[in-house]
Structures are given as structure tokens and as C-alpha cells.
Write an enzyme that holds these catalytic residues in place. Structure first.
Site, PDB file in Angstrom:
ATOM      1  N   GLU A  77     -70.928 -60.681 -12.919  1.00  0.00           N
ATOM      2  CA  GLU A  77     -72.346 -60.578 -12.595  1.00  0.00           C
ATOM      3  C   GLU A  77     -72.748 -59.167 -12.232  1.00  0.00           C
ATOM      4  O   GLU A  77     -71.912 -58.297 -11.995  1.00  0.00           O
ATOM      5  CB  GLU A  77     -72.696 -61.555 -11.485  1.00  0.00           C
ATOM      6  CG  GLU A  77     -71.911 -61.386 -10.215  1.00  0.00           C
ATOM      7  CD  GLU A  77     -72.187 -62.552  -9.260  1.00  0.00           C
ATOM      8  OE1 GLU A  77     -71.400 -63.512  -9.291  1.00  0.00           O
ATOM      9  OE2 GLU A  77     -73.170 -62.504  -8.518  1.00  0.00           O
ATOM     10  N   CYS A  95     -76.024 -52.370 -10.109  1.00  0.00           N
ATOM     11  CA  CYS A  95     -74.721 -52.664  -9.526  1.00  0.00           C
ATOM     12  C   CYS A  95     -73.841 -53.266 -10.612  1.00  0.00           C
ATOM     13  O   CYS A  95     -74.217 -54.258 -11.226  1.00  0.00           O
ATOM     14  CB  CYS A  95     -74.943 -53.645  -8.380  1.00  0.00           C
ATOM     15  SG  CYS A  95     -73.430 -54.211  -7.624  1.00  0.00           S
ATOM     16  N   CYS A 142     -61.143 -60.580  -8.174  1.00  0.00           N
ATOM     17  CA  CYS A 142     -60.664 -59.465  -7.353  1.00  0.00           C
ATOM     18  C   CYS A 142     -59.451 -59.963  -6.587  1.00  0.00           C
ATOM     19  O   CYS A 142     -59.341 -61.147  -6.279  1.00  0.00           O
ATOM     20  CB  CYS A 142     -61.769 -59.070  -6.359  1.00  0.00           C
ATOM     21  SG  CYS A 142     -61.347 -57.680  -5.287  1.00  0.00           S
ATOM     22  N   CYS A 173     -60.838 -60.205   0.683  1.00  0.00           N
ATOM     23  CA  CYS A 173     -61.694 -60.067   1.874  1.00  0.00           C
ATOM     24  C   CYS A 173     -62.334 -61.414   2.218  1.00  0.00           C
ATOM     25  O   CYS A 173     -62.826 -62.120   1.343  1.00  0.00           O
ATOM     26  CB  CYS A 173     -62.776 -59.007   1.632  1.00  0.00           C
ATOM     27  SG  CYS A 173     -62.108 -57.379   1.258  1.00  0.00           S
ATOM     28  N   CYS A 205     -66.155 -62.289   1.226  1.00  0.00           N
ATOM     29  CA  CYS A 205     -66.632 -61.967  -0.123  1.00  0.00           C
ATOM     30  C   CYS A 205     -66.365 -63.108  -1.099  1.00  0.00           C
ATOM     31  O   CYS A 205     -65.263 -63.661  -1.136  1.00  0.00           O
ATOM     32  CB  CYS A 205     -65.936 -60.685  -0.601  1.00  0.00           C
ATOM     33  SG  CYS A 205     -66.490 -60.153  -2.220  1.00  0.00           S
ATOM     34  N   CYS A 242     -72.385 -60.516  -3.334  1.00  0.00           N
ATOM     35  CA  CYS A 242     -71.246 -60.376  -4.219  1.00  0.00           C
ATOM     36  C   CYS A 242     -70.626 -61.691  -4.675  1.00  0.00           C
ATOM     37  O   CYS A 242     -70.120 -62.458  -3.864  1.00  0.00           O
ATOM     38  CB  CYS A 242     -70.187 -59.585  -3.469  1.00  0.00           C
ATOM     39  SG  CYS A 242     -70.933 -58.325  -2.486  1.00  0.00           S
TER      40      CYS A 242
HETATM   41  N1  SAH Z   1     -64.260 -53.833  -3.789  1.00  0.00           N
HETATM   42  C1  SAH Z   1     -65.171 -52.791  -3.432  1.00  0.00           C
HETATM   43  C2  SAH Z   1     -66.531 -52.900  -4.084  1.00  0.00           C
HETATM   44  C3  SAH Z   1     -67.190 -54.247  -4.216  1.00  0.00           C
HETATM   45  S1  SAH Z   1     -68.003 -54.984  -2.864  1.00  0.00           S
HETATM   46  C4  SAH Z   1     -65.304 -52.697  -1.929  1.00  0.00           C
HETATM   47  O1  SAH Z   1     -64.678 -53.462  -1.235  1.00  0.00           O
HETATM   48  O2  SAH Z   1     -65.978 -51.793  -1.447  1.00  0.00           O
HETATM   49  C5  SAH Z   1     -69.389 -54.030  -2.419  1.00  0.00           C
HETATM   50  C6  SAH Z   1     -69.684 -54.129  -0.942  1.00  0.00           C
HETATM   51  O3  SAH Z   1     -70.183 -55.428  -0.560  1.00  0.00           O
HETATM   52  C7  SAH Z   1     -68.461 -53.897  -0.068  1.00  0.00           C
HETATM   53  O4  SAH Z   1     -68.803 -53.071   1.002  1.00  0.00           O
HETATM   54  C8  SAH Z   1     -68.135 -55.293   0.407  1.00  0.00           C
HETATM   55  O5  SAH Z   1     -67.356 -55.259   1.556  1.00  0.00           O
HETATM   56  C9  SAH Z   1     -69.515 -55.857   0.590  1.00  0.00           C
HETATM   57  N2  SAH Z   1     -69.590 -57.319   0.685  1.00  0.00           N
HETATM   58  C10 SAH Z   1     -68.792 -58.254   0.134  1.00  0.00           C
HETATM   59  N3  SAH Z   1     -69.190 -59.486   0.469  1.00  0.00           N
HETATM   60  C11 SAH Z   1     -70.272 -59.332   1.240  1.00  0.00           C
HETATM   61  C12 SAH Z   1     -71.147 -60.234   1.906  1.00  0.00           C
HETATM   62  N4  SAH Z   1     -70.967 -61.555   1.836  1.00  0.00           N
HETATM   63  N5  SAH Z   1     -72.155 -59.712   2.628  1.00  0.00           N
HETATM   64  C13 SAH Z   1     -72.358 -58.371   2.692  1.00  0.00           C
HETATM   65  N6  SAH Z   1     -71.571 -57.481   2.097  1.00  0.00           N
HETATM   66  C14 SAH Z   1     -70.537 -57.943   1.381  1.00  0.00           C
END
Ligand code: SAH
Length: 343
Positions: A88, A101, A108, A112, A115, A333
Site C-alpha cells: 500500500e 509514501c 516486514c 514492531c 505496526c 501503516c
Molecule cells: N520500517 C521503517 C519505515 C516504515 S514505518 C521504520 O521503522 O522507520 C514509518 C513510521 O511509522 C515509523 O516511524 C513507524 O514506527 C511508524 N508507525 C508504525 N506503525 C504506526 C502506528 N500504528 N502509528 C503511528 N506510527 C506508526
């Protein structure tokens, strides 16, 4: 899956065309068509050449199969890849231009806890051309009278860009080349969960894109609770790598900090951030966590978020609370893909 023509640089495309015994100008014609977001079959080249290309290369490696539009103008896309996988992307409209974006991996493996992109693990890396085609396709949709429809790119979709290092660097080179869509590195931001050795490598590439690191905590112990990668690389190693990045590129770096209720938004966390970051050439981007239904985490109120921001500013940090775009369409995300996969 056939090969991806958008993986090729102009010089590589020219070699391909010459190897087919075709005239050189066909390479220019194809490259311009692809840059305008066209598929191979949509470019007016002789039928024999088109067929030769289509026997080896995907016609439309990234196809939008669903679009959601938010009241604030944000658009969210679900793209189908040639092998049936989906990723997406989002286009956010700002006064200064449109920021897209892009995703760099299907799924991935960083794991985390907040996410949605990582729920099913890593399926595969995207090729550089699959990342580029996301930009070319969306740019074409929004381009008006020859003006670019995408002015800024952030690598913040699904995937960990530095876990797909070679393809991501290939993409960064091809997307910023003058003969192509020509998006300047200063208008590109790469976000990483903090793969330290790759931050050093990126600094040495000479690309000078904006570096964003997802911090989300102020101690390694707390960070490891939501980000498994914290067990591998410490915050102090990340900060050292960021300093090196600044030395090499002159670019100020950014920390993403998602506010998670009961986890990282107390007064002590604001103080922790100030201690870690004060005096560094950096900026802190606060974002209220987008709540993901598969995850048991929530965020704080907007008022509390502004109070947290106030503490950082008082402590001398440059910080902002990011506007939440597209919240009404599941802007966070991996949500769109997760919903799609769950039928
Ligand atoms: N893998 C990379 C880039 C993708 S995520 C990274 O970790 O930076 C892009 C951003 O969105 C990252 O800062 C991630 O931590 C954040 N993110 C992921 N899930 C989220 C959520 N549910 N709410 C807010 N930010 C989120």
C-alpha cells in the site's frame, strides 16, 4: 514473474534496446513513457519491439487496485504486484506539494508491536523498479499540465528500507536522476527502525536524502518492549550513526516518536528525550499512535500530546506534532493491506 523494466537505469535501457538491434532513440522514447507512468503496451513503439519487451518484462508491475480518498485530500492506494502480492501507499497533499509514501517490502520482519505492516512477517523485498513504479504511477495520476504530481517522497510505507538496502539505494538513484522524474534527494526522506551499519553505509553513498529514525522510546529497555530491533542496536549506537550521517551529508536528521499511552509519554520521557537529543542537529516528529485493531496499544489525547510537545520545546528541542492525515481512511501503516488480506 517476468523482469521489471523500471529496475533499469537509462543507460541499461539503452543497452537493452541496442542488444535488440533497435535504434537508440527508442530507448529515450521508452524511458520517457515509463517516466510518465505508462505501461510498455501504452508506449507507441513498433509492434515487434513491444512484443519482444513484453515477452521478458512485466507490462504493469505495480497496478492500483483500490483507492480510498480522505476528506482532507489524502489518498490511500492498494497496489497489486505482478506475483499477486499487494502493498500500500499514501499521497498526502500539503501546501508546498504532494508527498508520497512508498513501500519497500511486502510485509516486514522488524516485528514492531504497534505496526500493522509486520503482522505476517516479511514476504519479500520489492525491486527498485517496483518502488519507483509506485511513484511513477501516482505521479501520473496527479500531474497537471506537465507539473509533477509528486514532489516529495517518504520511504515510510510497509517494510524496513535498510533491510532491502541494495534495491532501495537503486531506487533512490533512479528516482532522483535528472533525466527521469528527478525528485531531489532533499525532497526524499528515508525512515528506519535503526539498522546502524546500514545508516553508515547510506551516509557513504553520497545521496544525502533526509534520514528519519523511529525512536519511540528513551531507554533501550523500554524501546525493546515495542521494537525488537532495540536488542540488536542501542540508542547510543544509533545516535553515533546519526552524527556520522550529519557529518557526511550536512542533513539534519529526524526522530519519529509515536505517542503510546502508558508507555512513552510521561514527563520522565520528555526529560529523557531532552537529555538524549539536546544540542544535536535534529528534529523530533511526534505522532499520536494510529491505533491498529490487531494491536492492544492506544494513544493519548491531542491535548496531552501538545503538553508533551511543550515540554520538549521548553527543553530546547526542535519538535512538532505531526498532523494526522487520512485518519478516516485507515492511514496507518499496513492497515489497508491487513484488511485486504483478512477479506
Ligand atoms: N520500517 C521503517 C519505515 C516504515 S514505518 C521504520 O521503522 O522507520 C514509518 C513510521 O511509522 C515509523 O516511524 C513507524 O514506527 C511508524 N508507525 C508504525 N506503525 C504506526 C502506528 N500504528 N502509528 C503511528 N506510527 C506508526
Amino acid at each position: 514473474m517476468k523482469k521489471i523494466i523500471q529496475d533499469l537505469s537509462f543507460a541499461e535501457l539503452e543497452n537493452l534496446i541496442l542488444s535488440f538491434g533497435e535504434k537508440k532513440f527508442r530507448a529515450r522514447q521508452l524511458y520517457e513513457g515509463l517516466t510518465r507512468g505508462k505501461s510498455i503496451s501504452g508506449i507507441n513503439v513498433p509492434a515487434a519491439l513491444r512484443e519482444k519487451l513484453l515477452s521478458e518484462y512485466e507490462d504493469e508491475p505495480v497496478k492500483i487496485i483500490k483507492t480510498l480518498r480522505s476528506e482532507d485530500g489524502t489518498e490511500k492506494y492498494l497496489y497489486a504486484l505482478a506475483d499477486g502480492n499487494v502493498v500500500e501507499g499514501v499521497l498526502m497533499k500539503y501546501k508546498y506539494g504532494n508527498t508520497q509514501c512508498v513501500s519497500t517490502q511486502v510485509g516486514c520482519r522488524m516485528g514492531c508491536k504497534f505496526c500493522a505492516s509486520t503482522l505476517g512477517g516479511l514476504i519479500r523485498n520489492l525491486t527498485s523498479g517496483e518502488i519507483l513504479a509506485q511513484v511513477l504511477t501516482v505521479n501520473a495520476l496527479h500531474s497537471v499540465q506537465g507539473r509533477r504530481g509528486v514532489t516529495n517522497v517518504v520511504l515510510m510505507g510497509s517494510g524496513e528500507p535498510l533491510d532491502n538496502y541494495g534495491n532501495v539505494v537503486g531506487f533512490l538513484k533512479n528516482v532522483s536522476v535528472e533525466a527521469g522524474i528527478n525528485i531531489s534527494p532533499r525532497n526524499i526522506s528515508l525512515s528506519t527502525s535503526g539498522l546502524v551499519p546500514k545508516i553508515y553505509a547510506l551516509a557513504d553513498e553520497g545521496l544525502a536524502v533526509n534520514l528519519t529514525v523511529s525512536l519511540h522510546a528513551v531507554t533501550d529497555e523500554e524501546r525493546a518492549r515495542t521494537m525488537p530491533v532495540a536488542k540488536k542496536y542501542s540508542i547510543s549506537e544509533i545516535l553515533k550513526a546519526c552524527s556520522y550521517y550529519f557529518e557526511k551529508t550536512g542533513r539534519r536528521y529526524i526522530f519519529e516518536y509515536a505517542l503510546i499511552a502508558g508507555e512513552n509519554c510521561g514527563k520522565e520521557h520528555a526529560e529523557g528525550l531532552i537529555n538524549l537529543l539536546k544540542g544535536r542537529p535534529c528534529h523530533v516528529n511526534l505522532i499520536r499512535l494510529n491505533e491498529v485493531k490487531e494491536r492492544d496499544l492506544s494513544t493519548i489525547t491531542e491535548k496531552q500530546a501538545y503538553a508533551f510537545l511543550g515540554l520538549l520545546e521548553k527543553g530546547g528541542l526542535s519538535a512538532t506534532l505531526r498532523r494526522r492525515t487520512g485518519a478516516d481512511i485507515g492511514g496507518a501503516c499496513g492497515q489497508l493491506r491487513a484488511n485486504y488480506l483478512n477479506g
